[in-house]
Design an enzyme around this catalytic site. Structure first.
Site, PDB file in Angstrom:
ATOM      1  N   ARG A 161     -10.085   0.629   8.523  1.00  0.00           N
ATOM      2  CA  ARG A 161      -9.669  -0.731   8.843  1.00  0.00           C
ATOM      3  C   ARG A 161     -10.729  -1.477   9.634  1.00  0.00           C
ATOM      4  O   ARG A 161     -10.505  -2.617  10.029  1.00  0.00           O
ATOM      5  CB  ARG A 161      -8.419  -0.674   9.692  1.00  0.00           C
ATOM      6  N   ARG A 193      -0.838  -8.800  13.576  1.00  0.00           N
ATOM      7  CA  ARG A 193      -1.343  -7.845  12.573  1.00  0.00           C
ATOM      8  C   ARG A 193      -2.162  -8.568  11.501  1.00  0.00           C
ATOM      9  O   ARG A 193      -3.199  -8.065  11.063  1.00  0.00           O
ATOM     10  CB  ARG A 193      -0.181  -7.093  11.934  1.00  0.00           C
ATOM     11  N   ARG A 197      11.021  -1.429  11.303  1.00  0.00           N
ATOM     12  CA  ARG A 197       9.866  -1.028  12.106  1.00  0.00           C
ATOM     13  C   ARG A 197       9.705  -1.959  13.303  1.00  0.00           C
ATOM     14  O   ARG A 197       9.895  -3.162  13.178  1.00  0.00           O
ATOM     15  CB  ARG A 197       8.594  -1.042  11.242  1.00  0.00           C
ATOM     16  N   LYS A 246       0.843  -1.207   0.000  1.00  0.00           N
ATOM     17  CA  LYS A 246       0.000   0.000   0.000  1.00  0.00           C
ATOM     18  C   LYS A 246       0.877   1.256   0.000  1.00  0.00           C
ATOM     19  O   LYS A 246       0.689   2.164  -0.804  1.00  0.00           O
ATOM     20  CB  LYS A 246      -0.938   0.024   1.227  1.00  0.00           C
ATOM     21  N   ARG A 249      11.647  -5.687   5.422  1.00  0.00           N
ATOM     22  CA  ARG A 249      11.444  -4.260   5.115  1.00  0.00           C
ATOM     23  C   ARG A 249      12.416  -3.392   5.917  1.00  0.00           C
ATOM     24  O   ARG A 249      12.655  -3.611   7.096  1.00  0.00           O
ATOM     25  CB  ARG A 249      10.008  -3.858   5.453  1.00  0.00           C
TER      26      ARG A 249
HETATM   27  P1  AP5 Z   1       4.843  -1.663   2.020  1.00  0.00           P
HETATM   28  O1  AP5 Z   1       4.556  -0.849   0.806  1.00  0.00           O
HETATM   29  O2  AP5 Z   1       5.556  -1.012   3.149  1.00  0.00           O
HETATM   30  O3  AP5 Z   1       3.500  -2.402   2.524  1.00  0.00           O
HETATM   31  P2  AP5 Z   1       2.205  -1.830   3.242  1.00  0.00           P
HETATM   32  O4  AP5 Z   1       1.020  -2.453   2.576  1.00  0.00           O
HETATM   33  O5  AP5 Z   1       2.262  -0.348   3.332  1.00  0.00           O
HETATM   34  O6  AP5 Z   1       2.361  -2.530   4.656  1.00  0.00           O
HETATM   35  P3  AP5 Z   1       2.295  -1.933   6.132  1.00  0.00           P
HETATM   36  O7  AP5 Z   1       3.029  -2.902   7.012  1.00  0.00           O
HETATM   37  O8  AP5 Z   1       2.719  -0.513   6.179  1.00  0.00           O
HETATM   38  O9  AP5 Z   1       0.776  -2.060   6.401  1.00  0.00           O
HETATM   39  P4  AP5 Z   1       0.076  -2.060   7.740  1.00  0.00           P
HETATM   40  O10 AP5 Z   1      -1.288  -1.865   7.259  1.00  0.00           O
HETATM   41  O11 AP5 Z   1       0.293  -3.225   8.611  1.00  0.00           O
HETATM   42  O12 AP5 Z   1       0.813  -0.870   8.582  1.00  0.00           O
HETATM   43  P5  AP5 Z   1       0.390   0.631   8.899  1.00  0.00           P
HETATM   44  O13 AP5 Z   1       1.606   1.434   8.937  1.00  0.00           O
HETATM   45  O14 AP5 Z   1      -0.733   1.044   8.035  1.00  0.00           O
HETATM   46  O15 AP5 Z   1       5.683  -2.947   1.543  1.00  0.00           O
HETATM   47  C1  AP5 Z   1       6.136  -3.931   2.479  1.00  0.00           C
HETATM   48  C2  AP5 Z   1       7.463  -4.537   1.999  1.00  0.00           C
HETATM   49  O16 AP5 Z   1       7.244  -5.244   0.770  1.00  0.00           O
HETATM   50  C3  AP5 Z   1       8.571  -3.509   1.719  1.00  0.00           C
HETATM   51  O17 AP5 Z   1       9.809  -4.056   2.085  1.00  0.00           O
HETATM   52  C4  AP5 Z   1       8.496  -3.316   0.198  1.00  0.00           C
HETATM   53  O18 AP5 Z   1       9.741  -2.944  -0.333  1.00  0.00           O
HETATM   54  C5  AP5 Z   1       8.053  -4.706  -0.276  1.00  0.00           C
HETATM   55  N1  AP5 Z   1       7.207  -4.674  -1.482  1.00  0.00           N
HETATM   56  C6  AP5 Z   1       6.257  -3.758  -1.799  1.00  0.00           C
HETATM   57  N2  AP5 Z   1       5.683  -4.073  -2.979  1.00  0.00           N
HETATM   58  C7  AP5 Z   1       6.267  -5.241  -3.402  1.00  0.00           C
HETATM   59  C8  AP5 Z   1       6.082  -6.075  -4.566  1.00  0.00           C
HETATM   60  N3  AP5 Z   1       5.176  -5.781  -5.502  1.00  0.00           N
HETATM   61  N4  AP5 Z   1       6.847  -7.185  -4.654  1.00  0.00           N
HETATM   62  C9  AP5 Z   1       7.765  -7.493  -3.717  1.00  0.00           C
HETATM   63  N5  AP5 Z   1       8.000  -6.727  -2.598  1.00  0.00           N
HETATM   64  C10 AP5 Z   1       7.236  -5.615  -2.444  1.00  0.00           C
HETATM   65  O19 AP5 Z   1      -0.212   0.476  10.386  1.00  0.00           O
HETATM   66  C11 AP5 Z   1       0.629   0.189  11.470  1.00  0.00           C
HETATM   67  C12 AP5 Z   1      -0.168   0.157  12.749  1.00  0.00           C
HETATM   68  O20 AP5 Z   1      -0.792   1.436  12.979  1.00  0.00           O
HETATM   69  C13 AP5 Z   1      -1.333  -0.843  12.814  1.00  0.00           C
HETATM   70  O21 AP5 Z   1      -0.905  -2.144  13.169  1.00  0.00           O
HETATM   71  C14 AP5 Z   1      -2.223  -0.204  13.876  1.00  0.00           C
HETATM   72  O22 AP5 Z   1      -1.696  -0.429  15.170  1.00  0.00           O
HETATM   73  C15 AP5 Z   1      -2.086   1.278  13.571  1.00  0.00           C
HETATM   74  N6  AP5 Z   1      -3.104   1.737  12.603  1.00  0.00           N
HETATM   75  C16 AP5 Z   1      -2.863   2.268  11.368  1.00  0.00           C
HETATM   76  N7  AP5 Z   1      -4.022   2.578  10.759  1.00  0.00           N
HETATM   77  C17 AP5 Z   1      -5.016   2.239  11.603  1.00  0.00           C
HETATM   78  C18 AP5 Z   1      -6.424   2.291  11.524  1.00  0.00           C
HETATM   79  N8  AP5 Z   1      -7.080   2.754  10.434  1.00  0.00           N
HETATM   80  N9  AP5 Z   1      -7.146   1.863  12.589  1.00  0.00           N
HETATM   81  C19 AP5 Z   1      -6.539   1.403  13.711  1.00  0.00           C
HETATM   82  N10 AP5 Z   1      -5.195   1.301  13.840  1.00  0.00           N
HETATM   83  C20 AP5 Z   1      -4.432   1.718  12.798  1.00  0.00           C
HETATM   84 MG    MG Z   2       2.455   1.042   4.909  1.00  0.00          MG
END
Ligand code: AP5
Ligand code: MG
Length: 214
Positions: A88, A164, A153, A13, A122
């Site tokens: 979410r 997660r 992270r 994402k 990552r």
């Molecule tokens: P990356 O692009 O970083 O993936 P992502 O989908 O952004 O994954 P996240 O871990 O950031 O998602 P998340 O939803 O768990 O975390 P968030 O920060 O939102 O890519 C991942 C890896 O894959 C990288 O190394 C990249 O290089 C590689 N990659 C990318 N594309 C690729 C491809 N096509 N092929 C191969 N490799 C690839 O949330 C964190 C925390 O915040 C949550 O756990 C929660 O506690 C809180 N939070 C956030 N939003 C909310 C909400 N709405 N409600 C409640 N709590 C929330």
């Molecule tokens: Mg992300």
């Protein structure tokens, strides 16, 4: 354009949101990045959110919805937004439909077995926030773009990743039905959901997203 990227942790994402938000000329709003910034700055929201992020659990809806409501009221959202990681839960989706309903929701689909290695490998740059994977880095400590220091992270440890993924399947996956218009509590009737295969090269995912938006 008001766009949402849905998808499990590690689906790509954040990686895709950088290019797509620039292409569309709308701000990239990541609730995960907002929480991490709030934690770094030790704001009241950050102090409340920290234990949930560290545990891999969702921050309570009341905190998250209030933060997003305030962010969407800012001037740069006048022409739309690209939300990454919000909503979410179904309650967050209902609140967003009442604040500023999205036009399109893109579900980036990647099977669970591919996500673990993406997340454990990552690395994020502390200076420019670029996101990389160790398999593509010559030096896993140094940002190839700006030379900043790369870090892992806190929630990318195997035990937290499992929590997660469980949170995703239990609390976020029901949004697929919500955005198809199938949930009884829906605010908008139409099907706003599009699915893109995220299990291919990042440049191919990018092309597929743009094709979906045309
Ligand atoms: P990356 O692009 O970083 O993936 P992502 O989908 O952004 O994954 P996240 O871990 O950031 O998602 P998340 O939803 O768990 O975390 P968030 O920060 O939102 O890519 C991942 C890896 O894959 C990288 O190394 C990249 O290089 C590689 N990659 C990318 N594309 C690729 C491809 N096509 N092929 C191969 N490799 C690839 O949330 C964190 C925390 O915040 C949550 O756990 C929660 O506690 C809180 N939070 C956030 N939003 C909310 C909400 N709405 N409600 C409640 N709590 C929330
Ligand atoms: Mg992300």
């Amino acid at each position: 354009m008001k766009l949402i990227f849905l998808g499990p942790p590690g689906a790509g994402k954040g990686t895709q949101a950088v290019g797509v938000s620039a292409h569309l000329g709308v701000p990239h709003i990541s609730t995960g990045d907002m929480f991490r910034m709030a934690i770094k700055n030790q704001t009241p929201t950050g102090l409340e959110a920290k234990r949930y992020l560290d545990a891999g659990q969702l921050v309570p809806d009341s905190v998250t919805i209030a933060m997003v409501r305030e962010r969407l009221g800012m001037d740069d959202c006048a022409n739309g937004y690209l939300l990454d990681g919000f909503p979410r839960t179904v309650d967050q989706a209902i609140a967003l439909d009442q604040i500023s309903a999205p036009d399109t929701v893109i579900d980036i689909f990647v099977p669970d077995e591919r996500l673990q290695s993406r997340l454990t490998g990552r690395r994020v740059c502390g200076k420019c926030q670029g996101t990389f994977h160790i398999s593509k880095l010559d030096d896993e400590h140094t940002c190839p773009i700006c030379g900043g220091e790369l870090y892992q992270r806190n929630d990318d440890k195997p035990e937290t990743i499992a929590t997660r993924l469980q949170a995703y399947h239990e609390q976020t996956e029901p949004l697929i039905d919500y955005y198809k218009g199938n949930d009884k509590r829906r605010v908008v009737e139409e099907n706003r959901l599009k699915t893109v295969d995220g299990d291919c090269k990042p440049e191919d995912v990018f092309k597929a997203i743009l094709a979906t938006l045309e």
